[in-house]
Design an enzyme around this catalytic site. Structure first.
Site, PDB file in Angstrom:
ATOM      1  N   GLU A 128      51.612  33.987  43.491  1.00  0.00           N
ATOM      2  CA  GLU A 128      51.331  34.808  44.690  1.00  0.00           C
ATOM      3  C   GLU A 128      49.832  34.968  44.927  1.00  0.00           C
ATOM      4  OE1 GLU A 128      52.218  35.898  47.844  1.00  0.00           O
ATOM      5  OE2 GLU A 128      54.020  36.665  46.883  1.00  0.00           O
ATOM      6  N   VAL A 131      47.416  32.215  46.916  1.00  0.00           N
ATOM      7  CA  VAL A 131      47.384  31.998  48.371  1.00  0.00           C
ATOM      8  C   VAL A 131      47.256  33.344  49.077  1.00  0.00           C
ATOM      9  CG1 VAL A 131      48.540  31.004  50.372  1.00  0.00           C
ATOM     10  CG2 VAL A 131      48.976  30.052  48.100  1.00  0.00           C
ATOM     11  N   GLU A 188      34.020  31.213  46.013  1.00  0.00           N
ATOM     12  CA  GLU A 188      34.232  30.489  44.762  1.00  0.00           C
ATOM     13  C   GLU A 188      32.885  30.362  44.053  1.00  0.00           C
ATOM     14  OE1 GLU A 188      37.129  29.082  43.318  1.00  0.00           O
ATOM     15  OE2 GLU A 188      38.079  30.321  44.814  1.00  0.00           O
ATOM     16  N   LYS A 203      45.343  25.898  49.341  1.00  0.00           N
ATOM     17  CA  LYS A 203      46.317  26.965  49.648  1.00  0.00           C
ATOM     18  C   LYS A 203      47.393  26.449  50.594  1.00  0.00           C
ATOM     19  CE  LYS A 203      42.866  30.597  49.028  1.00  0.00           C
ATOM     20  NZ  LYS A 203      41.766  31.303  49.701  1.00  0.00           N
TER      21      LYS A 203
HETATM   22  N1  LIG Z   1      37.348  36.108  43.887  1.00  0.00           N
HETATM   23  C1  LIG Z   1      38.324  36.130  44.784  1.00  0.00           C
HETATM   24  O1  LIG Z   1      38.258  36.784  45.825  1.00  0.00           O
HETATM   25  C2  LIG Z   1      39.571  35.327  44.523  1.00  0.00           C
HETATM   26  C3  LIG Z   1      40.680  35.506  45.355  1.00  0.00           C
HETATM   27  C4  LIG Z   1      41.862  34.797  45.098  1.00  0.00           C
HETATM   28  C5  LIG Z   1      41.887  33.899  44.046  1.00  0.00           C
HETATM   29  N2  LIG Z   1      40.771  33.714  43.279  1.00  0.00           N
HETATM   30  C6  LIG Z   1      40.851  32.770  42.166  1.00  0.00           C
HETATM   31  O2  LIG Z   1      40.800  33.486  40.954  1.00  0.00           O
HETATM   32  C7  LIG Z   1      40.177  32.692  39.954  1.00  0.00           C
HETATM   33  C8  LIG Z   1      39.024  33.482  39.353  1.00  0.00           C
HETATM   34  O3  LIG Z   1      38.082  33.786  40.363  1.00  0.00           O
HETATM   35  P1  LIG Z   1      36.926  34.875  40.110  1.00  0.00           P
HETATM   36  O4  LIG Z   1      36.313  35.108  41.438  1.00  0.00           O
HETATM   37  O5  LIG Z   1      37.429  36.010  39.324  1.00  0.00           O
HETATM   38  O6  LIG Z   1      35.902  34.024  39.199  1.00  0.00           O
HETATM   39  P2  LIG Z   1      34.717  34.589  38.293  1.00  0.00           P
HETATM   40  O7  LIG Z   1      34.285  35.924  38.729  1.00  0.00           O
HETATM   41  O8  LIG Z   1      33.701  33.495  38.238  1.00  0.00           O
HETATM   42  O9  LIG Z   1      35.377  34.749  36.841  1.00  0.00           O
HETATM   43  C9  LIG Z   1      35.798  33.662  36.087  1.00  0.00           C
HETATM   44  C10 LIG Z   1      36.186  34.160  34.700  1.00  0.00           C
HETATM   45  O10 LIG Z   1      36.788  33.086  33.987  1.00  0.00           O
HETATM   46  C11 LIG Z   1      36.125  32.889  32.744  1.00  0.00           C
HETATM   47  N3  LIG Z   1      36.126  31.453  32.443  1.00  0.00           N
HETATM   48  C12 LIG Z   1      35.613  30.442  33.184  1.00  0.00           C
HETATM   49  N4  LIG Z   1      35.804  29.259  32.563  1.00  0.00           N
HETATM   50  C13 LIG Z   1      36.469  29.528  31.416  1.00  0.00           C
HETATM   51  C14 LIG Z   1      36.934  28.735  30.336  1.00  0.00           C
HETATM   52  N5  LIG Z   1      36.745  27.417  30.307  1.00  0.00           N
HETATM   53  N6  LIG Z   1      37.582  29.351  29.315  1.00  0.00           N
HETATM   54  C15 LIG Z   1      37.768  30.697  29.316  1.00  0.00           C
HETATM   55  N7  LIG Z   1      37.329  31.504  30.313  1.00  0.00           N
HETATM   56  C16 LIG Z   1      36.694  30.922  31.347  1.00  0.00           C
HETATM   57  C17 LIG Z   1      34.719  33.442  32.952  1.00  0.00           C
HETATM   58  O11 LIG Z   1      34.181  33.816  31.670  1.00  0.00           O
HETATM   59  P3  LIG Z   1      32.683  34.451  31.553  1.00  0.00           P
HETATM   60  O12 LIG Z   1      32.745  35.774  32.254  1.00  0.00           O
HETATM   61  O13 LIG Z   1      32.463  34.606  30.095  1.00  0.00           O
HETATM   62  O14 LIG Z   1      31.774  33.473  32.227  1.00  0.00           O
HETATM   63  C18 LIG Z   1      35.004  34.633  33.864  1.00  0.00           C
HETATM   64  O15 LIG Z   1      35.363  35.758  33.102  1.00  0.00           O
HETATM   65  C19 LIG Z   1      39.762  31.399  40.636  1.00  0.00           C
HETATM   66  O16 LIG Z   1      40.751  30.423  40.424  1.00  0.00           O
HETATM   67  C20 LIG Z   1      39.709  31.778  42.110  1.00  0.00           C
HETATM   68  O17 LIG Z   1      39.978  30.672  42.961  1.00  0.00           O
HETATM   69  C21 LIG Z   1      39.628  34.418  43.485  1.00  0.00           C
END
Ligand SMILES: NC(=O)c1ccc[n+]([C@@H]2O[C@H](COP(=O)([O-])OP(=O)(O)OC[C@H]3O[C@@H](n4cnc5c(N)ncnc54)[C@H](OP(=O)(O)O)[C@@H]3O)[C@@H](O)[C@H]2O)c1
Length: 328
Positions: A128, A131, A188, A203
Site C-alpha cells: 500500500e 503507491v 527520492e 507506481k
Molecule cells: N519519503 C517519502 O515521502 C516516501 C513516500 C512513499 C514511499 N517512499 C519510499 O520509502 C522508501 C524510503 O524512503 P525515505 O524517504 O524514508 O528514504 P531515506 O530518508 O533516505 O531513508 C532511507 C533509510 O534506509 C536506510 N538504508 C539505505 N540503504 C540501506 C541498506 N543497504 N541497508 C540498510 N539500510 C539502508 C538508511 O540508513 P541510514 O539512515 O543509516 O543512511 C535510512 O535509514 C523508499 O523506497 C521511497 O521510495 C518514500
C-alpha cells in the site's frame, strides 16, 4: 495472560522508517486492544547503526538487512530503505514464509518474481505504501474492486513534481520548488527518479499489475518527465486556467498501454486538484463508473500510515495462528 507477540523487522529508519517506528510505538497499545496481539519492533537495519541507536531503545540495530530478511523469529518485514538490494530482501523474506510490507515501488516494479506474486494476489506481499502513500488505492484494487473490470487508470502520483509544478504556477522557480520538495522529505534520495517520471512510472506499473492481474513492469511504461524548461509552459497554462501535472495513465485492449507525461489539465479535471504532496487517482470501472481518490501521497507520516495499515492486515492474518509466543 500476556498477549501473543508478533515480531517485526524494519529495514530503513529514514523519513519513512522512523515515522513508521514512531507511529507503531504510539499505536501499539490501541492495536493490542483491538487485535489481541502485541506488535513488537525487534530489529532495525540501517546503513549507519550508530546514528540511530539512541532513538531505538530496546531494539537490535544492525547494518545487515539480509540478516533481518532471513531471521526466522521475525514474522513481518517492513522495508522502507529504497536500497538497491531491497527486491532480494523482500524475496528472501517471502521465501521463508514471512509477510513483507514495502514502501519501495522500484523494488517490486523492477522485479519479475515480485510482480508475478502481486498479480497473483500473494497475501504476504503488501505494498500500500509504495503507491500514493496514504491513499488506500492498493487495497481498493485488491479487495473492494476485486470483481470489477477496470477500464482505465489516471493519476498524479509523484509528490516532488507536483510540488515543483504547483510552486512554479504560483511564481516560484523550478529550483526553489524542488528545494522545497527535498526539505519536506518528498523527494527520492536521487531526485532524478522523480523528475524523469521513473517514480510515477513504477507506481503506475504496480497499479496496472493490480488492476489487470498480470505483471506490468517499469519497462512496460513509457515515461517522460520535467525539467526547468517547463517553467514557461506552466505559467502560460496557468494564465488560461489550466494546470500542468505529471500524469500517469493506462488502459488495456489486448495489451496494457501505460505512460507518464506532463499534461495540461482543465481546472475541472479531478487530477488538477493535485497540489504540493497531494496525489489523485482516478479509475474508470465497468460497474462502479468513475471513482476518484485523493490524499497525502508523500512524506513520512503519510507513508507510515499505509505501512501500519498493511502491518495490521498481516498481523490480523497471523493472529489466529499465534497463541503462545511472548515478548522477550
Ligand atoms: N519519503 C517519502 O515521502 C516516501 C513516500 C512513499 C514511499 N517512499 C519510499 O520509502 C522508501 C524510503 O524512503 P525515505 O524517504 O524514508 O528514504 P531515506 O530518508 O533516505 O531513508 C532511507 C533509510 O534506509 C536506510 N538504508 C539505505 N540503504 C540501506 C541498506 N543497504 N541497508 C540498510 N539500510 C539502508 C538508511 O540508513 P541510514 O539512515 O543509516 O543512511 C535510512 O535509514 C523508499 O523506497 C521511497 O521510495 C518514500
Amino acid at each position: 495472560m500476556p498477549a501473543p507477540v508478533i515480531r517485526l523487522g524494519l529495514i530503513g529508519h529514514g523519513t519513512v522508517g522512523s515515522a513508521f517506528a514512531t507511529a507503531l510505538r504510539q499505536r501499539a497499545d490501541a492495536i493490542e486492544r483491538s487485535l489481541g496481539v502485541r506488535l513488537h519492533l525487534a530489529r532495525v537495519a540501517v546503513r549507519q547503526p550508530a546514528k540511530h541507536r539512541t532513538r531505538l531503545h530496546g531494539v537490535v540495530v544492525t547494518d545487515d538487512a539480509l540478516q533481518i530478511a532471513d531471521e526466522p523469529s521475525l514474522d513481518i518485514i517492513v522495508e522502507a530503505s529504497g536500497a538497491l538490494g531491497a527486491s532480494h530482501w523482500l524475496q528472501r523474506g517471502l521465501d521463508r514464509g514471512a509477510t513483507v510490507v514495502t514502501a519501495n515501488k522500484f523494488a517490486v516494479a523492477a522485479e519479475p518474481a515480485l510482480l508475478t506474486a502481486l498479480a497473483d494476489g500473494e497475501p504476504r506481499l503488501q505494498i500500500e505504501a509504495a503507491v500514493a502513500a496514504a491513499v488506500p488505492i492498493v487495497r481498493a484494487l485488491r479487495e473492494s474492486l476485486a470483481g470489477e473490470e477496470i477500464l482505465s487508470i489516471r493519476g498524479v502520483l509523484n509528490g516532488t513534481t507536483t510540488c515543483v509544478l504547483s510552486h512554479v504556477e504560483r511564481g516560484a522557480t523550478f529550483a526553489d520548488g524542488l528545494a522545497l520538495a527535498q526539505q519536506h522529505g518528498y523527494a527520492e534520495e536521487n531526485a532524478d527518479l522523480d523528475l524523469s517520471g521513473a517514480d510515477a512510472a513504477a507506481k503506475l506499473a504496480l497499479l496496472c499489475t493490480l488492476a489487470w492481474r498480470r505483471p506490468v513492469s517499469l519497462r512496460d511504461v513509457r515515461s517522460g518527465g520535467i525539467t526547468s524548461a517547463i517553467e514557461s509552459h506552466v505559467r502560460e497554462a496557468a494564465r488560461i486556467g489550466q494546470r500542468v501535472r505529471l500524469v500517469a495513465s493506462a488502459h488495456i485492449d489486448q495489451t496494457v498501454h501505460a505512460a507518464v507525461r506532463p499534461t495540461a489539465l482543465e481546472a475541472s479535471d479531478p487530477l488538477a486538484t493535485a497540489s504540493d504532496a497531494l496525489n489523485v487517482v482516478e479509475l474508470r470501472t465497468a460497474l462502479a463508473g468513475p471513482l476518484v481518490w485523493s490524499g497525502g501521497g508523500a512524506g513520512g507520516t503519510r507513508t507510515a500510515s499505509a505501512l501500519l495499515g498493511d502491518v495490521i492486515a498481516a498481523a490480523r492474518a497471523l493472529a489466529g495462528t499465534r497463541t503462545t509466543r511472548v515478548a522477550a
